[in-house]
Design a protein around this motif. Structure first.
Motif, mmCIF file in Angstrom:
data_model
loop_
_atom_site.group_PDB
_atom_site.id
_atom_site.type_symbol
_atom_site.label_atom_id
_atom_site.label_comp_id
_atom_site.label_asym_id
_atom_site.label_seq_id
_atom_site.Cartn_x
_atom_site.Cartn_y
_atom_site.Cartn_z
ATOM 1 N N ASP A 38 0.863 -1.187 0.000
ATOM 2 C CA ASP A 38 0.000 0.000 0.000
ATOM 3 C C ASP A 38 0.902 1.240 0.000
ATOM 4 O O ASP A 38 0.727 2.171 0.759
ATOM 5 N N PHE A 39 1.874 1.225 -0.901
ATOM 6 C CA PHE A 39 2.894 2.255 -1.017
ATOM 7 C C PHE A 39 2.331 3.568 -1.565
ATOM 8 O O PHE A 39 1.434 3.564 -2.407
ATOM 9 N N ALA A 40 2.882 4.678 -1.120
ATOM 10 C CA ALA A 40 2.660 6.000 -1.710
ATOM 11 C C ALA A 40 3.989 6.744 -1.631
ATOM 12 O O ALA A 40 4.665 6.706 -0.592
ATOM 13 N N ALA A 41 4.380 7.404 -2.701
ATOM 14 C CA ALA A 41 5.667 8.107 -2.763
ATOM 15 C C ALA A 41 5.579 9.453 -2.049
ATOM 16 O O ALA A 41 5.704 10.510 -2.654
ATOM 17 N N VAL A 42 5.363 9.387 -0.739
ATOM 18 C CA VAL A 42 5.224 10.582 0.100
ATOM 19 C C VAL A 42 6.075 10.358 1.348
ATOM 20 O O VAL A 42 5.889 9.369 2.067
ATOM 21 N N VAL A 43 7.016 11.260 1.601
ATOM 22 C CA VAL A 43 7.861 11.127 2.786
ATOM 23 C C VAL A 43 6.985 11.068 4.037
ATOM 24 O O VAL A 43 6.057 11.855 4.209
ATOM 25 N N GLY A 44 7.270 10.085 4.886
ATOM 26 C CA GLY A 44 6.499 9.882 6.110
ATOM 27 C C GLY A 44 5.367 8.879 5.966
ATOM 28 O O GLY A 44 4.801 8.446 6.975
ATOM 29 N N HIS A 45 5.024 8.502 4.722
ATOM 30 C CA HIS A 45 3.944 7.530 4.518
ATOM 31 C C HIS A 45 4.372 6.169 5.061
ATOM 32 O O HIS A 45 5.440 5.666 4.746
ATOM 33 N N ARG A 46 3.521 5.575 5.890
ATOM 34 C CA ARG A 46 3.771 4.234 6.415
ATOM 35 C C ARG A 46 3.009 3.242 5.545
ATOM 36 O O ARG A 46 1.863 3.478 5.193
ATOM 37 N N VAL A 56 4.946 -9.932 6.820
ATOM 38 C CA VAL A 56 4.607 -8.541 6.554
ATOM 39 C C VAL A 56 5.776 -7.667 7.000
ATOM 40 O O VAL A 56 6.298 -7.819 8.112
ATOM 41 N N LEU A 57 6.189 -6.754 6.138
ATOM 42 C CA LEU A 57 7.235 -5.802 6.458
ATOM 43 C C LEU A 57 6.577 -4.456 6.733
ATOM 44 O O LEU A 57 5.737 -4.000 5.964
ATOM 45 N N ASP A 58 6.963 -3.840 7.848
ATOM 46 C CA ASP A 58 6.480 -2.503 8.195
ATOM 47 C C ASP A 58 7.485 -1.498 7.666
ATOM 48 O O ASP A 58 8.670 -1.572 7.986
ATOM 49 N N CYS A 59 7.007 -0.565 6.861
ATOM 50 C CA CYS A 59 7.900 0.359 6.176
ATOM 51 C C CYS A 59 7.422 1.809 6.333
ATOM 52 O O CYS A 59 6.243 2.064 6.583
ATOM 53 N N GLU A 60 8.368 2.732 6.159
ATOM 54 C CA GLU A 60 8.047 4.155 6.145
ATOM 55 C C GLU A 60 8.938 4.828 5.109
ATOM 56 O O GLU A 60 10.159 4.598 5.077
ATOM 57 N N VAL A 61 8.340 5.656 4.267
ATOM 58 C CA VAL A 61 9.089 6.363 3.223
ATOM 59 C C VAL A 61 9.958 7.438 3.876
ATOM 60 O O VAL A 61 9.467 8.268 4.649
ATOM 61 N N LEU A 62 11.247 7.422 3.547
ATOM 62 C CA LEU A 62 12.197 8.382 4.117
ATOM 63 C C LEU A 62 12.634 9.453 3.119
ATOM 64 O O LEU A 62 12.810 10.609 3.479
ATOM 65 N N VAL A 63 12.843 9.060 1.859
ATOM 66 C CA VAL A 63 13.336 9.980 0.831
ATOM 67 C C VAL A 63 12.591 9.722 -0.474
ATOM 68 O O VAL A 63 12.445 8.567 -0.878
ATOM 69 N N VAL A 64 12.138 10.797 -1.112
ATOM 70 C CA VAL A 64 11.534 10.712 -2.441
ATOM 71 C C VAL A 64 12.133 11.832 -3.291
ATOM 72 O O VAL A 64 11.830 13.003 -3.081
#
Length: 139
Positions: A38-46, A56-64
């Motif tokens: 359920d990715f979105a290319a937005v910094v801070g998006h979990r 399941v991998l828990d992820c957070e966008v850091l750099v776009v």
């Protein structure tokens, strides 16, 4: 500070950065080469990456940085510390005369996570092979 290891894989791809960027950031395309998400290319998006093995991998966008760099956490929380991976994946795209130089780095493997380190090295080889094939099929 604890010493950590990094999986680094570099690959030349015969596709422009813009085409690879689409495959790296559009959820339906990510699902084709990496995992359901359920990715979105937005910094801070979990977001979550859901593996075929049921993990399941828990992820957070850091750099776009469009067409240049994408970075996110890659955390697999597990009761067995050897599998309790907390890492960061960074994908860097550099234009070349023939297409794009892709560098993938996954940092944060602890000394007692050798199995996870080697698994990631093998796994990313396959993921990037699929990414290359997918990019070739994009219009």
């Amino acid at each position: 500070m604890t010493d950590t290891s990094t999986v680094r894989i570099e690959r030349e791809m015969l596709h422009p950065p813009e085409k690879l960027w689409r495959a790296l950031t559009q959820p339906h395309l990510i699902a084709e080469w990496l995992m359901k998400n359920d990715f979105a290319a937005v910094v801070g998006h979990r977001f979550n990456l859901r593996g075929e093995w049921g993990g399941v991998l828990d992820c957070e966008v850091l750099v776009v940085e469009p067409n240049k760099q994408l970075s996110y956490t890659w955390n697999h929380v597990h009761e067995d510390r050897a599998y309790d991976l907390r890492s960061v994946v960074t994908l860097t795209l550099t234009p070349t005369a023939k297409g794009t130089h892709l560098c993938m780095e996954q940092t944060g493997f602890l000394p007692d996570q050798k199995q996870a380190f080697h698994g990631a090295h093998h796994g990313w080889q396959g993921f990037l092979e699929k990414l290359d094939g997918l990019a070739a099929s994009l219009g």
